[in-house]
Design an enzyme around this catalytic site. Structure first.
Site, short mmCIF file in Angstrom:
data_model
loop_
_atom_site.label_atom_id
_atom_site.label_comp_id
_atom_site.label_asym_id
_atom_site.label_seq_id
_atom_site.Cartn_x
_atom_site.Cartn_y
_atom_site.Cartn_z
N ALA B 13 46.10 45.93 41.70
CA ALA B 13 47.55 46.10 41.61
C ALA B 13 48.28 44.87 42.15
CB ALA B 13 47.99 47.35 42.38
N ARG B 23 54.19 34.50 36.02
CA ARG B 23 54.45 34.11 34.62
C ARG B 23 55.93 34.18 34.28
NH1 ARG B 23 49.68 36.94 33.51
NH2 ARG B 23 50.87 38.85 33.16
N GLU B 34 45.54 39.14 51.52
CA GLU B 34 44.39 40.02 51.32
C GLU B 34 43.50 39.91 52.55
OE1 GLU B 34 43.00 42.34 49.28
OE2 GLU B 34 41.24 42.21 50.61
N SER B 40 40.96 40.64 43.22
CA SER B 40 40.79 41.12 41.84
C SER B 40 39.36 41.47 41.49
CB SER B 40 41.27 40.04 40.85
OG SER B 40 42.58 39.66 41.14
N CYS B 44 35.00 49.68 40.63
CA CYS B 44 34.33 50.60 39.70
C CYS B 44 32.97 50.08 39.29
CB CYS B 44 35.15 50.79 38.44
SG CYS B 44 36.89 50.43 38.62
N ASP B 282 46.40 52.21 44.04
CA ASP B 282 45.81 53.36 44.73
C ASP B 282 46.64 53.88 45.90
OD1 ASP B 282 43.74 52.86 42.99
OD2 ASP B 282 42.22 52.51 44.53
N ASN B 304 46.31 48.28 37.57
CA ASN B 304 46.68 47.10 36.79
C ASN B 304 48.05 47.27 36.15
OD1 ASN B 304 44.63 44.71 36.22
ND2 ASN B 304 43.45 46.54 36.74
N TYR B 425 35.54 59.60 9.54
CA TYR B 425 34.23 60.22 9.34
C TYR B 425 33.28 59.26 8.63
CZ TYR B 425 30.52 62.44 6.76
OH TYR B 425 29.30 62.71 6.21
N ARG B 441 40.08 73.47 15.96
CA ARG B 441 40.14 74.67 15.11
C ARG B 441 39.75 75.92 15.90
NH1 ARG B 441 36.64 74.62 9.72
NH2 ARG B 441 36.60 76.87 9.41
#
Lengths: 447, 447
Positions: B13, B23, B34, B40, B44, B282, B304, B425, B441
């Site tokens: 984040a 940017r 940090e 970064s 995960c 988080d 992100n 399909y 269905r």
């Protein structure tokens, strides 16, 4: 006496209609006439049987005549419907015995499918279309007898699947396509990735060449294919130049044919002007929700849905087929290939102004084993940003993402909303931004 | 003098905020603090590094401090923010040198992430949470030094991923879960398939047992885990009992904390009552679109997006985070596992009446090689049939289908519409009805 529902054609649409009618009305007499020996088979599976990925052709049959009969459907295989008399509610049928008989009906479902549109090329009529289970068996038997070279005429997805099957069997395969790209259902720069995959698989692709003759030997077997570019050895030939709706009998009976060449139907699969007469599947039109006009899309998934709807409505139900948006997927050599909605070229042809962006990304987190390329192209309306279509090419795991785009197109989502949608993330499945989100963001920047 | 944007926390984040601000405004002074050595990185990805699927931990780093610096972001790794003075627009920071310094800001993004919620179990504090790249390196080094047994405390998806990693390294693995199912984010009958997969992978699963002590040897290394059921050998222990938002400094500064324990934010990631102060990732809440209340979901994909939005809005932009619907995916042994929207149990807990149906199908046409089981459970509103959620478990190719359901939930589609939607399909990808259509269905029949 019980009412009688007659069905012309015993494949996906016809047998879906028969089955749903059977379930809804136990007292109904349901009869299905199929001129071939099989019912409910997967023509889409034929290339995999030809390749040898599927061992026996019977495995392509979802439900055989005997199984349908056990469910109370009077299936007549080897019976061909020759004429439909709508006023007299009567079919003229050539029975399996060869005898012509009259068969009455109260309701009728026309599900005659499509037939190969063999191009007017000298010798091409000698090539049997591999559209049925028995034709596929004959083709595989011919391959097993030998031969070193194969030519596939036409570079659509079925031609590509067959070319891959031949290459997998060790043949030298050449594909001849008269347009300047294969896979005409994709925009050209996306189709170029598919061509890379085919060529990487050992398939030679000749673009912009027309086939002038299929040279057949005295025994009627192919020997060569003469094209505007060169003459190619061809121990085996497949003509993959598409199919047209099989509507001769229906046309003769007076059912309306649309501009697409397929049977006109309303959104309940009813044939206009003829109560109790329905059409479904490859022989029928579908409403294209984006083009807002009828189209003819020959796909098993539509055939099944439309057949079911015809069967429901033929037995007093009220189900509506909501139309199509042109979703399709195939596996072509190392890539998966998919599309939905409008492509850029297709939109231009329809006079619809669009913006579009294409991104290249990875199918998984860059560090996760098996990550490979995926290209996503999105097409959106310039004012609203509404997503109008998408195309995807990439390695395993790429193509089924098309269903996300299909759902977004269907629901009318705009690309800026798609870019922030809560899609799933974990390293085995995508980077932290799914490629679809990356593509949506790139497209949103153009709005 | 240039305005200054300060960012607290240099992971997904924080660095997304830094990058998007950088940017948008080349004149802005962008500084990111940090406390660890990395920026970064993909937390995960840690289980895959532990398993050995990813060779070096640095591969989990999407962009290191030096790369950010090259892009004009003043990254200070090893710098820990100790206090935020919102009135004076000043941070108190312990620099890498150990010195405490004051750092001014005009705009602030709080992206402090989450921290392991180690349960109050004797000895558990000796187990280092494997939440950072350096902690993961220490864990893998310990595994490489030896050991035969491992115990995972907690049966959520991270615990399961770590258990799989240990099993892949040849350890005897036992998972201890105090509830009567693992994978509490799924309904119990879907979680049972995940348990099957874990057990099939050699992981022993003990349900309904609480951990009473992590027995640690004199050197501080784990030796055993004593549970209410039995005592387990444990050369290695992982505590996978979740994480809580790391909000101590922000709370102290007077930023509002929501009921979820995370920082309250509006839909522009702004901290209410404090102009120019944002939170993302988080440590922040997200609006749950179905529950219509704030929740704390700790996922890299939200971090992100929210970080980017905070960075855009901190530089005069106007981007809105549209909220979450609880989409998640993981790979657990032989199965892929996914969920979106509301589960049946979750809906009951929230007092929302639902209907639901579960189907079992195959991931590919039955005759196509590699077809395997897929279970799809859908949850819908009883009156409107609106899709409220879905859960999927199955073999390769199963889980990313969750994004279709996420899109349908997001767009408010009803299950009867989903059942007829134009999804793709072809035999390598699904039966003629995609499992999602079959599930829709089945659910529509209950409406």
């Amino acid at each position: 006496m019980a009412r009688r529902l007659a069905i012309v054609g015993g494949d996906a649409a016809g047998m879906s209609a028969a089955s749903s009618a059977r379930r809804r009305d136990p007292d109904l007499d349901v009869v299905a006439f199929e001129r071939g020996p099989y019912t409910s088979y997967s023509a889409c599976g034929i290339p995999y049987f030809v390749a040898g990925l599927v061992d026996r052709a019977e495995r392509l049959i979802a439900r055989g005549p005997e199984q349908h009969r056990e469910r109370g459907i009077d299936v007549r295989t080897g019976w061909e419907v020759l004429a439909i008399d709508l006023a007299a509610r009567r079919l003229t049928v050539r029975a399996a015995s060869g005898e012509e008989v009259g068969e009455p009906f109260d309701e009728l479902v026309v599900a005659t499918g499509a037939e190969a549109a063999t191009p007017p090329i000298a010798g091409a009529e000698a090539i049997e279309p591999a559209r049925t289970v028995d034709a596929a068996e004959r083709l595989r038997a011919a391959l097993e007898r030998g031969g070193r070279s194969a030519v596939v005429i036409g570079g659509g997805y079925i031609g590509l699947e067959m070319a891959e099957a031949f290459a997998d069997r060790g043949l030298d395969v050449t594909m001849v396509e008269q347009e300047d790209q294969i896979m005409g259902t994709l925009d050209d720069e996306m189709a170029a990735h598919v061509q890379d995959a085919a060529e990487g698989h050992g398939i030679r692709v000749i673009l912009g060449a027309s086939v002038e003759e299929v040279v057949v030997d005295d025994a009627g077997a192919p020997a060569a294919v003469r094209t505007s570019a060169e003459t190619l050895d061809a121990d085996h030939v497949v003509v993959g130049t598409g199919a047209r709706p099989a509507v001769a009998v229906a046309r003769e009976a007076g059912l309306q044919i649309g501009d697409s060449g397929a049977l006109r139907v309303d959104d309940h699969q009813r044939c206009p002007g003829h109560d109790g007469v329905f059409a479904a599947g490859d022989c029928a039109e579908s409403h294209h929700r984006l083009l807002d006009r009828p189209v003819n899309v020959q796909l098993g998934t539509h055939a099944n849905k439309q057949g079911r709807i015809a069967g429901v409505n033929a037995t007093g139900g009220d189900l509506r087929f909501p139309g199509v948006i042109g979703t399709a997927v195939s596996k072509i050599c190392k890539y998966e290939v998919a599309r939905t909605g409008l492509g850029e070229a297709e939109a231009a042809e329809a006079g619809i102004e669009v913006v579009s962006a294409t991104i290249e990304d990875r199918t998984r987190a860059a560090y996760y084993p098996g990550a490979g390329p995926i290209w996503v192209k999105l097409v959106a309306a310039p004012g609203s940003g509404r997503l109008l279509g998408g195309q995807i090419v990439g390695v395993e795991g790429a193509a089924k993402r098309i269903d996300v785009l299909a759902t977004a197109v269907w629901a009318g989502l705009a690309v800026d909303e798609l870019a922030l949608l809560d899609l799933s993330y974990a390293p085995p499945f995508s980077g932290v931004y799914d490629p679809l989100l990356v593509a949506a963001r790139a497209t949103a920047k153009l709005i």
